[in-house]
Design a protein around this motif. Sequence first.
Motif, PDB file in Angstrom:
ATOM      1  N   ASN A 152      25.525  22.248 -27.446  1.00  0.00           N
ATOM      2  CA  ASN A 152      26.160  21.586 -28.587  1.00  0.00           C
ATOM      3  C   ASN A 152      27.548  22.152 -28.869  1.00  0.00           C
ATOM      4  OD1 ASN A 152      23.859  20.027 -28.926  1.00  0.00           O
ATOM      5  ND2 ASN A 152      22.990  21.369 -30.506  1.00  0.00           N
ATOM      6  N   ILE A 153      27.677  23.468 -28.773  1.00  0.00           N
ATOM      7  CA  ILE A 153      28.976  24.101 -28.978  1.00  0.00           C
ATOM      8  C   ILE A 153      29.989  23.577 -27.958  1.00  0.00           C
ATOM      9  CG2 ILE A 153      30.236  26.291 -28.794  1.00  0.00           C
ATOM     10  CD1 ILE A 153      27.794  27.662 -30.040  1.00  0.00           C
ATOM     11  N   GLY A 154      29.530  23.418 -26.716  1.00  0.00           N
ATOM     12  CA  GLY A 154      30.412  22.904 -25.680  1.00  0.00           C
ATOM     13  C   GLY A 154      30.871  21.483 -25.946  1.00  0.00           C
ATOM     14  N   LEU A 155      29.948  20.623 -26.396  1.00  0.00           N
ATOM     15  CA  LEU A 155      30.299  19.231 -26.685  1.00  0.00           C
ATOM     16  C   LEU A 155      31.322  19.129 -27.819  1.00  0.00           C
ATOM     17  CD1 LEU A 155      27.025  17.086 -26.512  1.00  0.00           C
ATOM     18  CD2 LEU A 155      28.965  17.086 -24.949  1.00  0.00           C
ATOM     19  N   ALA A 156      31.078  19.870 -28.904  1.00  0.00           N
ATOM     20  CA  ALA A 156      31.996  19.824 -30.045  1.00  0.00           C
ATOM     21  C   ALA A 156      33.347  20.413 -29.682  1.00  0.00           C
ATOM     22  CB  ALA A 156      31.387  20.565 -31.231  1.00  0.00           C
ATOM     23  N   SER A 157      33.364  21.433 -28.832  1.00  0.00           N
ATOM     24  CA  SER A 157      34.627  22.035 -28.393  1.00  0.00           C
ATOM     25  C   SER A 157      35.456  21.028 -27.607  1.00  0.00           C
ATOM     26  CB  SER A 157      34.357  23.270 -27.531  1.00  0.00           C
ATOM     27  OG  SER A 157      33.702  24.270 -28.268  1.00  0.00           O
ATOM     28  N   PHE A 173      37.134  17.257 -39.311  1.00  0.00           N
ATOM     29  CA  PHE A 173      36.229  17.663 -38.232  1.00  0.00           C
ATOM     30  C   PHE A 173      35.198  16.574 -37.953  1.00  0.00           C
ATOM     31  CE2 PHE A 173      32.645  19.784 -36.269  1.00  0.00           C
ATOM     32  CZ  PHE A 173      33.244  20.674 -35.387  1.00  0.00           C
ATOM     33  N   ASN A 174      34.626  16.008 -38.994  1.00  0.00           N
ATOM     34  CA  ASN A 174      33.607  14.975 -38.797  1.00  0.00           C
ATOM     35  C   ASN A 174      34.170  13.732 -38.122  1.00  0.00           C
ATOM     36  OD1 ASN A 174      31.400  16.380 -39.780  1.00  0.00           O
ATOM     37  ND2 ASN A 174      31.610  15.621 -41.867  1.00  0.00           N
ATOM     38  N   GLU A 175      35.379  13.332 -38.499  1.00  0.00           N
ATOM     39  CA  GLU A 175      35.977  12.147 -37.901  1.00  0.00           C
ATOM     40  C   GLU A 175      36.316  12.372 -36.438  1.00  0.00           C
ATOM     41  OE1 GLU A 175      39.295  10.753 -40.109  1.00  0.00           O
ATOM     42  OE2 GLU A 175      38.153  10.372 -41.948  1.00  0.00           O
ATOM     43  N   VAL A 176      36.858  13.541 -36.126  1.00  0.00           N
ATOM     44  CA  VAL A 176      37.287  13.825 -34.754  1.00  0.00           C
ATOM     45  C   VAL A 176      36.087  14.042 -33.838  1.00  0.00           C
ATOM     46  CG1 VAL A 176      38.535  15.443 -33.274  1.00  0.00           C
ATOM     47  CG2 VAL A 176      39.514  14.757 -35.471  1.00  0.00           C
ATOM     48  N   VAL A 177      35.112  14.813 -34.295  1.00  0.00           N
ATOM     49  CA  VAL A 177      33.947  15.116 -33.463  1.00  0.00           C
ATOM     50  C   VAL A 177      32.978  13.938 -33.433  1.00  0.00           C
ATOM     51  CG1 VAL A 177      31.954  16.653 -33.185  1.00  0.00           C
ATOM     52  CG2 VAL A 177      34.176  17.602 -33.828  1.00  0.00           C
ATOM     53  N   GLY A 178      32.855  13.227 -34.539  1.00  0.00           N
ATOM     54  CA  GLY A 178      31.947  12.097 -34.605  1.00  0.00           C
ATOM     55  C   GLY A 178      30.524  12.526 -34.956  1.00  0.00           C
ATOM     56  N   GLU A 179      29.655  11.531 -35.083  1.00  0.00           N
ATOM     57  CA  GLU A 179      28.270  11.815 -35.472  1.00  0.00           C
ATOM     58  C   GLU A 179      27.535  12.535 -34.344  1.00  0.00           C
ATOM     59  OE1 GLU A 179      24.403   9.550 -37.465  1.00  0.00           O
ATOM     60  OE2 GLU A 179      26.138   8.392 -36.763  1.00  0.00           O
ATOM     61  N   ARG A 180      26.775  13.539 -34.741  1.00  0.00           N
ATOM     62  CA  ARG A 180      26.024  14.318 -33.754  1.00  0.00           C
ATOM     63  C   ARG A 180      24.643  13.672 -33.571  1.00  0.00           C
ATOM     64  NH1 ARG A 180      30.258  15.894 -36.853  1.00  0.00           N
ATOM     65  NH2 ARG A 180      29.055  17.179 -38.294  1.00  0.00           N
ATOM     66  N   GLU A 182      21.476  12.264 -30.541  1.00  0.00           N
ATOM     67  CA  GLU A 182      20.938  12.427 -29.197  1.00  0.00           C
ATOM     68  C   GLU A 182      21.622  11.473 -28.222  1.00  0.00           C
ATOM     69  OE1 GLU A 182      16.744  11.868 -29.430  1.00  0.00           O
ATOM     70  OE2 GLU A 182      16.353  13.894 -30.235  1.00  0.00           O
ATOM     71  N   GLU A 183      21.973  10.278 -28.707  1.00  0.00           N
ATOM     72  CA  GLU A 183      22.634   9.296 -27.855  1.00  0.00           C
ATOM     73  C   GLU A 183      23.993   9.799 -27.374  1.00  0.00           C
ATOM     74  OE1 GLU A 183      19.490   7.526 -30.060  1.00  0.00           O
ATOM     75  OE2 GLU A 183      21.240   8.659 -30.778  1.00  0.00           O
ATOM     76  N   ARG A 184      24.620  10.651 -28.150  1.00  0.00           N
ATOM     77  CA  ARG A 184      25.926  11.190 -27.776  1.00  0.00           C
ATOM     78  C   ARG A 184      25.799  12.542 -27.081  1.00  0.00           C
ATOM     79  NH1 ARG A 184      29.580  12.269 -31.625  1.00  0.00           N
ATOM     80  NH2 ARG A 184      31.287  11.628 -30.275  1.00  0.00           N
ATOM     81  N   GLY A 185      24.563  12.930 -26.770  1.00  0.00           N
ATOM     82  CA  GLY A 185      24.352  14.120 -25.955  1.00  0.00           C
ATOM     83  C   GLY A 185      23.986  15.387 -26.691  1.00  0.00           C
ATOM     84  N   TYR A 186      23.922  15.346 -28.023  1.00  0.00           N
ATOM     85  CA  TYR A 186      23.608  16.557 -28.785  1.00  0.00           C
ATOM     86  C   TYR A 186      22.104  16.849 -28.758  1.00  0.00           C
ATOM     87  CZ  TYR A 186      28.404  16.783 -30.436  1.00  0.00           C
ATOM     88  OH  TYR A 186      29.775  16.899 -30.487  1.00  0.00           O
ATOM     89  N   MET A 187      21.768  18.122 -28.868  1.00  0.00           N
ATOM     90  CA  MET A 187      20.381  18.562 -28.761  1.00  0.00           C
ATOM     91  C   MET A 187      19.939  19.258 -30.046  1.00  0.00           C
ATOM     92  SD  MET A 187      20.765  20.097 -24.877  1.00  0.00           S
ATOM     93  CE  MET A 187      19.012  20.282 -24.586  1.00  0.00           C
ATOM     94  N   ARG A 188      18.631  19.373 -30.198  1.00  0.00           N
ATOM     95  CA  ARG A 188      18.086  20.068 -31.359  1.00  0.00           C
ATOM     96  C   ARG A 188      18.274  21.568 -31.171  1.00  0.00           C
ATOM     97  NH1 ARG A 188      15.164  16.514 -34.356  1.00  0.00           N
ATOM     98  NH2 ARG A 188      14.401  18.193 -35.685  1.00  0.00           N
ATOM     99  N   ALA A 189      18.783  22.227 -32.226  1.00  0.00           N
ATOM    100  CA  ALA A 189      19.028  23.669 -32.183  1.00  0.00           C
ATOM    101  C   ALA A 189      18.994  24.200 -33.611  1.00  0.00           C
ATOM    102  CB  ALA A 189      20.380  23.963 -31.523  1.00  0.00           C
ATOM    103  N   PRO A 190      18.879  25.521 -33.793  1.00  0.00           N
ATOM    104  CA  PRO A 190      18.780  26.093 -35.142  1.00  0.00           C
ATOM    105  C   PRO A 190      19.987  25.771 -36.034  1.00  0.00           C
ATOM    106  CG  PRO A 190      18.136  27.704 -33.496  1.00  0.00           C
ATOM    107  CD  PRO A 190      18.716  26.545 -32.751  1.00  0.00           C
ATOM    108  N   VAL A 244      29.642  22.285 -41.598  1.00  0.00           N
ATOM    109  CA  VAL A 244      29.884  20.847 -41.515  1.00  0.00           C
ATOM    110  C   VAL A 244      28.555  20.129 -41.297  1.00  0.00           C
ATOM    111  CG1 VAL A 244      32.268  20.966 -40.675  1.00  0.00           C
ATOM    112  CG2 VAL A 244      30.366  21.055 -39.040  1.00  0.00           C
ATOM    113  N   SER A 245      28.503  18.895 -41.734  1.00  0.00           N
ATOM    114  CA  SER A 245      27.326  18.052 -41.548  1.00  0.00           C
ATOM    115  C   SER A 245      27.789  16.606 -41.626  1.00  0.00           C
ATOM    116  CB  SER A 245      26.281  18.335 -42.630  1.00  0.00           C
ATOM    117  OG  SER A 245      25.213  17.406 -42.551  1.00  0.00           O
TER     118      SER A 245
END
Length: 288
Positions: A152-157, A173-180, A182-190, A244-245
């Motif tokens: 996830n850190i890699g994707l947002a970077s 940050f939210n506009e540039v990174v976009g919604e997190r 699963e379809e965009r590749g993000y995974m469940r993490a703490p 951020v959320s």
Amino acid sequence: MKFIILILLMLLIPLNDTMANDKMAEDHTLTLNEEEIKQYAYPFIGTPFINEDKLHYLIEDLNEKVYKDPINAEFDEMGEIIQEKSGIELDENKFNTLFRTSFYAGDDMEIEVPKQPIQPRVDSELLAEISVQEMGSFVTTFKQSNVERTHNIGLASEAINDYVVFPGERFSFNEVVGERTEERGYMRAPVIVKGELAEDIGGGICQVSSTLYNAVDLKGIQIVERYAHSRSVPYVPPGRDATVSWWGPDFVFENMYNQPILVRAKADDGKMIVTIYSSDRVEYASDE
């Protein structure tokens, strides 16, 4: 009366798909022939009138067919600049003129759908100019053994890397990174929720926003929106985080310099690095 009802019923008929069979060459050229053009007339007897509602839907449909996003100039892995690419969109003004001229001419006429280029926000010349002077930098570390969080850190970077913020422009940050998702590749993490550790999609990206916050903590950057976690985090000193959320807090700052600033971000080998660059002519307005 029956004639009026007939007209109303025909107006309710949705835009048909005959235009979907446009002649499309390999260069994505679209054309409309006379038969296709005349279908946008009201069903009046005598002088034809254009059904503006149907024409509006036609324009939207054509723009979807020809539209192509522009691509900003960016750096490759070797630090070399990759040339920008122009996008394409429908030239609505020219199309309207061509369509109406053909519609009312009444002769055998064919329209080639006109397009126009969309210039990218950042070209190679600008990117080269604003990557000269380092303005600020910050590094945080993370455990690579936590595969999901590292991912996830890699994707947002990647999302914020090579992003350019122009003078007077705000970075969200939210506009540039976009919604997190699963379809965009993000995974469940703490993640931290109301002071408690939990798991959610996109866990870990607050380290990216917090690293960015510390890197842009400069005299020419105005922090517009920042929120701290409900408990301390290990990757930055107390009070130096930016949570951020997607449905909640955002991290927003404004560029108060007279030149654009460039955000370079990289997550590699357990390190999250954000560096801010600009032109060698950069000045803070209050210094004048």
